[in-house]
Design a protein around this motif. Structure first.
Motif, PDB file in Angstrom:
ATOM      1  N   VAL A  34       0.844  -1.209   0.000  1.00 36.98           N
ATOM      2  CA  VAL A  34       0.000   0.000   0.000  1.00 36.98           C
ATOM      3  C   VAL A  34       0.872   1.249   0.000  1.00 36.98           C
ATOM      4  O   VAL A  34       0.610   2.221  -0.727  1.00 36.98           O
ATOM      5  N   VAL A  35       1.930   1.234   0.811  1.00 36.25           N
ATOM      6  CA  VAL A  35       2.833   2.383   0.846  1.00 36.25           C
ATOM      7  C   VAL A  35       3.515   2.571  -0.505  1.00 36.25           C
ATOM      8  O   VAL A  35       3.628   3.696  -1.017  1.00 36.25           O
ATOM      9  N   ALA A  36       3.983   1.466  -1.099  1.00 45.05           N
ATOM     10  CA  ALA A  36       4.634   1.557  -2.407  1.00 45.05           C
ATOM     11  C   ALA A  36       3.673   2.070  -3.475  1.00 45.05           C
ATOM     12  O   ALA A  36       4.056   2.895  -4.327  1.00 45.05           O
ATOM     13  N   GLY A  87       8.503   0.611  -0.133  1.00 44.53           N
ATOM     14  CA  GLY A  87       7.586  -0.478   0.192  1.00 44.53           C
ATOM     15  C   GLY A  87       8.307  -1.714   0.695  1.00 44.53           C
ATOM     16  O   GLY A  87       7.865  -2.353   1.670  1.00 44.53           O
ATOM     17  N   GLY A  88       9.419  -2.084   0.049  1.00 50.85           N
ATOM     18  CA  GLY A  88      10.162  -3.249   0.509  1.00 50.85           C
ATOM     19  C   GLY A  88      10.754  -3.046   1.906  1.00 50.85           C
ATOM     20  O   GLY A  88      10.741  -3.968   2.740  1.00 50.85           O
ATOM     21  N   TYR A  89      11.255  -1.855   2.167  1.00 51.15           N
ATOM     22  CA  TYR A  89      11.822  -1.574   3.488  1.00 51.15           C
ATOM     23  C   TYR A  89      10.740  -1.655   4.569  1.00 51.15           C
ATOM     24  O   TYR A  89      10.967  -2.221   5.643  1.00 51.15           O
ATOM     25  N   ILE A  90       9.573  -1.104   4.291  1.00 50.68           N
ATOM     26  CA  ILE A  90       8.470  -1.167   5.260  1.00 50.68           C
ATOM     27  C   ILE A  90       8.085  -2.614   5.527  1.00 50.68           C
ATOM     28  O   ILE A  90       7.875  -3.025   6.682  1.00 50.68           O
ATOM     29  N   ALA A  91       7.995  -3.424   4.463  1.00 49.57           N
ATOM     30  CA  ALA A  91       7.632  -4.829   4.645  1.00 49.57           C
ATOM     31  C   ALA A  91       8.680  -5.568   5.460  1.00 49.57           C
ATOM     32  O   ALA A  91       8.358  -6.422   6.303  1.00 49.57           O
ATOM     33  N   GLY A  92       9.972  -5.260   5.219  1.00 48.54           N
ATOM     34  CA  GLY A  92      11.026  -5.925   5.981  1.00 48.54           C
ATOM     35  C   GLY A  92      11.030  -5.543   7.451  1.00 48.54           C
ATOM     36  O   GLY A  92      11.253  -6.394   8.328  1.00 48.54           O
ATOM     37  N   ARG A  93      10.770  -4.278   7.754  1.00 46.68           N
ATOM     38  CA  ARG A  93      10.786  -3.834   9.155  1.00 46.68           C
ATOM     39  C   ARG A  93       9.553  -4.307   9.923  1.00 46.68           C
ATOM     40  O   ARG A  93       9.614  -4.505  11.142  1.00 46.68           O
ATOM     41  N   VAL A 106      16.773 -16.612   6.459  1.00 46.28           N
ATOM     42  CA  VAL A 106      16.190 -15.315   6.783  1.00 46.28           C
ATOM     43  C   VAL A 106      16.366 -14.344   5.622  1.00 46.28           C
ATOM     44  O   VAL A 106      15.444 -13.600   5.255  1.00 46.28           O
ATOM     45  N   PHE A 107      17.547 -14.350   5.040  1.00 45.82           N
ATOM     46  CA  PHE A 107      17.801 -13.465   3.899  1.00 45.82           C
ATOM     47  C   PHE A 107      16.876 -13.810   2.731  1.00 45.82           C
ATOM     48  O   PHE A 107      16.316 -12.914   2.076  1.00 45.82           O
ATOM     49  N   PHE A 108      16.701 -15.106   2.466  1.00 45.71           N
ATOM     50  CA  PHE A 108      15.806 -15.499   1.369  1.00 45.71           C
ATOM     51  C   PHE A 108      14.368 -15.077   1.647  1.00 45.71           C
ATOM     52  O   PHE A 108      13.670 -14.573   0.754  1.00 45.71           O
ATOM     53  N   ARG A 109      13.905 -15.276   2.864  1.00 40.19           N
ATOM     54  CA  ARG A 109      12.521 -14.910   3.184  1.00 40.19           C
ATOM     55  C   ARG A 109      12.306 -13.400   3.073  1.00 40.19           C
ATOM     56  O   ARG A 109      11.264 -12.945   2.596  1.00 40.19           O
ATOM     57  N   ASP A 110      13.302 -12.646   3.512  1.00 41.20           N
ATOM     58  CA  ASP A 110      13.169 -11.194   3.413  1.00 41.20           C
ATOM     59  C   ASP A 110      13.106 -10.748   1.945  1.00 41.20           C
ATOM     60  O   ASP A 110      12.276  -9.899   1.575  1.00 41.20           O
ATOM     61  N   THR A 111      13.999 -11.286   1.115  1.00 32.18           N
ATOM     62  CA  THR A 111      13.957 -10.913  -0.304  1.00 32.18           C
ATOM     63  C   THR A 111      12.656 -11.361  -0.951  1.00 32.18           C
ATOM     64  O   THR A 111      12.099 -10.652  -1.808  1.00 32.18           O
ATOM     65  N   ALA A 112      12.154 -12.528  -0.535  1.00 36.57           N
ATOM     66  CA  ALA A 112      10.864 -12.998  -1.077  1.00 36.57           C
ATOM     67  C   ALA A 112       9.736 -12.072  -0.647  1.00 36.57           C
ATOM     68  O   ALA A 112       8.832 -11.767  -1.432  1.00 36.57           O
ATOM     69  N   HIS A 113       9.780 -11.603   0.593  1.00 36.23           N
ATOM     70  CA  HIS A 113       8.756 -10.665   1.056  1.00 36.23           C
ATOM     71  C   HIS A 113       8.823  -9.358   0.266  1.00 36.23           C
ATOM     72  O   HIS A 113       7.789  -8.771  -0.082  1.00 36.23           O
ATOM     73  N   GLY A 114      10.042  -8.899  -0.010  1.00 33.58           N
ATOM     74  CA  GLY A 114      10.156  -7.690  -0.825  1.00 33.58           C
ATOM     75  C   GLY A 114       9.622  -7.893  -2.228  1.00 33.58           C
ATOM     76  O   GLY A 114       8.946  -7.015  -2.784  1.00 33.58           O
ATOM     77  N   LEU A 115       9.910  -9.057  -2.825  1.00 33.96           N
ATOM     78  CA  LEU A 115       9.408  -9.340  -4.171  1.00 33.96           C
ATOM     79  C   LEU A 115       7.893  -9.423  -4.198  1.00 33.96           C
ATOM     80  O   LEU A 115       7.239  -8.883  -5.101  1.00 33.96           O
ATOM     81  N   ILE A 116       7.307 -10.066  -3.193  1.00 33.46           N
ATOM     82  CA  ILE A 116       5.839 -10.160  -3.129  1.00 33.46           C
ATOM     83  C   ILE A 116       5.233  -8.779  -2.903  1.00 33.46           C
ATOM     84  O   ILE A 116       4.186  -8.439  -3.482  1.00 33.46           O
ATOM     85  N   THR A 117       5.873  -7.990  -2.062  1.00 31.15           N
ATOM     86  CA  THR A 117       5.381  -6.625  -1.836  1.00 31.15           C
ATOM     87  C   THR A 117       5.372  -5.824  -3.134  1.00 31.15           C
ATOM     88  O   THR A 117       4.404  -5.115  -3.444  1.00 31.15           O
ATOM     89  N   ILE A 283      15.076  -3.712  -6.336  1.00 28.82           N
ATOM     90  CA  ILE A 283      15.191  -2.764  -5.222  1.00 28.82           C
ATOM     91  C   ILE A 283      14.289  -3.172  -4.066  1.00 28.82           C
ATOM     92  O   ILE A 283      14.672  -3.068  -2.884  1.00 28.82           O
ATOM     93  N   ALA A 284      13.078  -3.640  -4.359  1.00 32.74           N
ATOM     94  CA  ALA A 284      12.174  -4.063  -3.290  1.00 32.74           C
ATOM     95  C   ALA A 284      12.751  -5.241  -2.515  1.00 32.74           C
ATOM     96  O   ALA A 284      12.657  -5.300  -1.278  1.00 32.74           O
ATOM     97  N   SER A 285      13.353  -6.183  -3.220  1.00 35.92           N
ATOM     98  CA  SER A 285      13.949  -7.338  -2.548  1.00 35.92           C
ATOM     99  C   SER A 285      15.109  -6.923  -1.665  1.00 35.92           C
ATOM    100  O   SER A 285      15.227  -7.357  -0.496  1.00 35.92           O
ATOM    101  N   VAL A 286      15.997  -6.073  -2.180  1.00 36.94           N
ATOM    102  CA  VAL A 286      17.148  -5.618  -1.402  1.00 36.94           C
ATOM    103  C   VAL A 286      16.689  -4.788  -0.199  1.00 36.94           C
ATOM    104  O   VAL A 286      17.215  -4.947   0.918  1.00 36.94           O
ATOM    105  N   SER A 287      15.725  -3.912  -0.404  1.00 36.11           N
ATOM    106  CA  SER A 287      15.248  -3.062   0.695  1.00 36.11           C
ATOM    107  C   SER A 287      14.578  -3.897   1.778  1.00 36.11           C
ATOM    108  O   SER A 287      14.732  -3.610   2.975  1.00 36.11           O
ATOM    109  N   ALA A 288      13.831  -4.919   1.379  1.00 37.28           N
ATOM    110  CA  ALA A 288      13.201  -5.784   2.382  1.00 37.28           C
ATOM    111  C   ALA A 288      14.248  -6.552   3.181  1.00 37.28           C
ATOM    112  O   ALA A 288      14.111  -6.730   4.400  1.00 37.28           O
ATOM    113  N   ALA A 289      15.307  -7.007   2.500  1.00 37.64           N
ATOM    114  CA  ALA A 289      16.384  -7.697   3.217  1.00 37.64           C
ATOM    115  C   ALA A 289      17.068  -6.761   4.206  1.00 37.64           C
ATOM    116  O   ALA A 289      17.379  -7.147   5.349  1.00 37.64           O
ATOM    117  N   LEU A 290      17.289  -5.506   3.784  1.00 36.79           N
ATOM    118  CA  LEU A 290      17.895  -4.525   4.682  1.00 36.79           C
ATOM    119  C   LEU A 290      16.970  -4.217   5.856  1.00 36.79           C
ATOM    120  O   LEU A 290      17.409  -4.167   7.018  1.00 36.79           O
TER     121      LEU A 290
END
Length: 299
Positions: A34-36, A87-93, A106-117, A283-290
């Motif tokens: 939603v934020v993205a 959006g990816g950063y918000i989803a990761g945090r 954990v890294f894979f799940r975070d990148t997957a969450h960013g991709l889904i976001t 970018i969403a995947s990397v931001s979610a991982a971060l």
């Protein structure tokens, strides 16, 4: 031996599971999407405003078409970059913490969450723009229908007087062949028996434009009609026919050239859109991982 999990220790081979039945944190994904989507719409509106302000219908003013296309492509990539990153950063945090999970997982799940976001946000933005475009097209269709209805009523009253004043824009091959079948040997006889030769002339010109050349028999026939109707010499009538045919073919060439230019612009826009979407997904995947890493560092 122990492995580090963002500030926690657990023995190798021992895995503790989260109470959640799924590792996907949908609330965090939806919040990030939603934020993205909101950021994308803001940047899209801002880019549209800047683009319209930079362009001008007057010659020599405003940016050129090439510059506008390049600027639009760059802005599209930046829009995806910024919106997907936020959006990816918000989803990761905001996602829940995974206890006792290997750092690679954990890294894979975070990148997957960013991709889904990013994917959910793309669907939201596409649906929003499609709804807005559909509403605009519907309004334009109603307006066009009203104008055409008014024009149709006006033309019904004016048809007896103006039936021969407009040359049809397109004529079928059947009309042209039928005209040739009923064509008299003498063009002068045609002008006497037919009150208005314009439809037949339109069919001949349309066939010439479609085939790319004017047959010699049609050329001579048109010259006879022009000479008979206008009273000019056969040479001048022939020149009028040649000039008119050349102008019609030139207009057709300009239309095809404009269509080809539009096709190239559409192809370039599709490529730029695909590139911007790929950038957004990355970018969403990397931001979610971060964001997920910072989330685990500060429990």
């Amino acid at each position: 031996m122990a492995a580090q999990v963002f500030g926690s220790q657990y023995p190798e081979g021992v895995t503790t599971h989260s109470h959640s039945p799924s590792v996907v944190s949908w609330p965090a994904i939806i919040a990030g999407a939603v934020v993205a989507a909101a950021v994308s719409l803001i940047l899209f509106a801002l880019g549209s405003g800047l683009g319209f302000a930079a362009m001008s219908p007057w010659p020599g003013k405003g940016v050129s078409g090439v510059s506008a296309a390049v600027a639009a492509a760059i802005w599209l990539i930046l829009t995806q970059w910024i919106s997907a990153g936020v959006g990816g950063y918000i989803a990761g945090r905001l996602r829940s913490r995974w206890i006792g999970t290997h750092t690679h997982e954990v890294f894979f799940r975070d990148t997957a969450h960013g991709l889904i976001t990013w994917a959910v946000a793309s669907v939201l933005v596409t649906a929003t723009l499609a709804a807005a475009l559909s509403s605009t097209m519907a309004g334009a269709g109603h307006l066009t229908g009203s104008l055409m209805g008014a024009a149709g009523q006006h033309s019904m009253h004016e048809a007896p007087r103006n039936s021969g004043e407009m040359m049809p824009k397109a004529a079928s091959v059947a009309d042209y062949k039928l005209d040739r079948l009923l064509r008299p040997a003498d063009a002068g006889a045609a002008t006497q028996t037919v009150s208005d030769p314009k439809p037949e002339v339109a069919h001949i010109i349309a066939n010439a434009v479609a085939t790319g050349s004017l047959a010699e028999a049609d050329r001579a026939y048109l010259a006879q009609i022009v000479a008979q109707r206008s009273g000019v010499s056969p040479q001048d009538a022939q020149k009028r026919v040649d000039d008119f045919t050349a102008s019609a073919m030139d207009a057709e060439a300009k239309v095809k050239s404009a269509a080809d230019t539009a096709r190239k612009r559409a192809a370039e826009a599709s490529i730029y859109l695909a590139l911007s979407l790929l950038v957004g997904a990355f970018i969403a995947s990397v931001s979610a991982a971060l964001g997920g890493r910072l989330r685990d560092e500060h429990p």
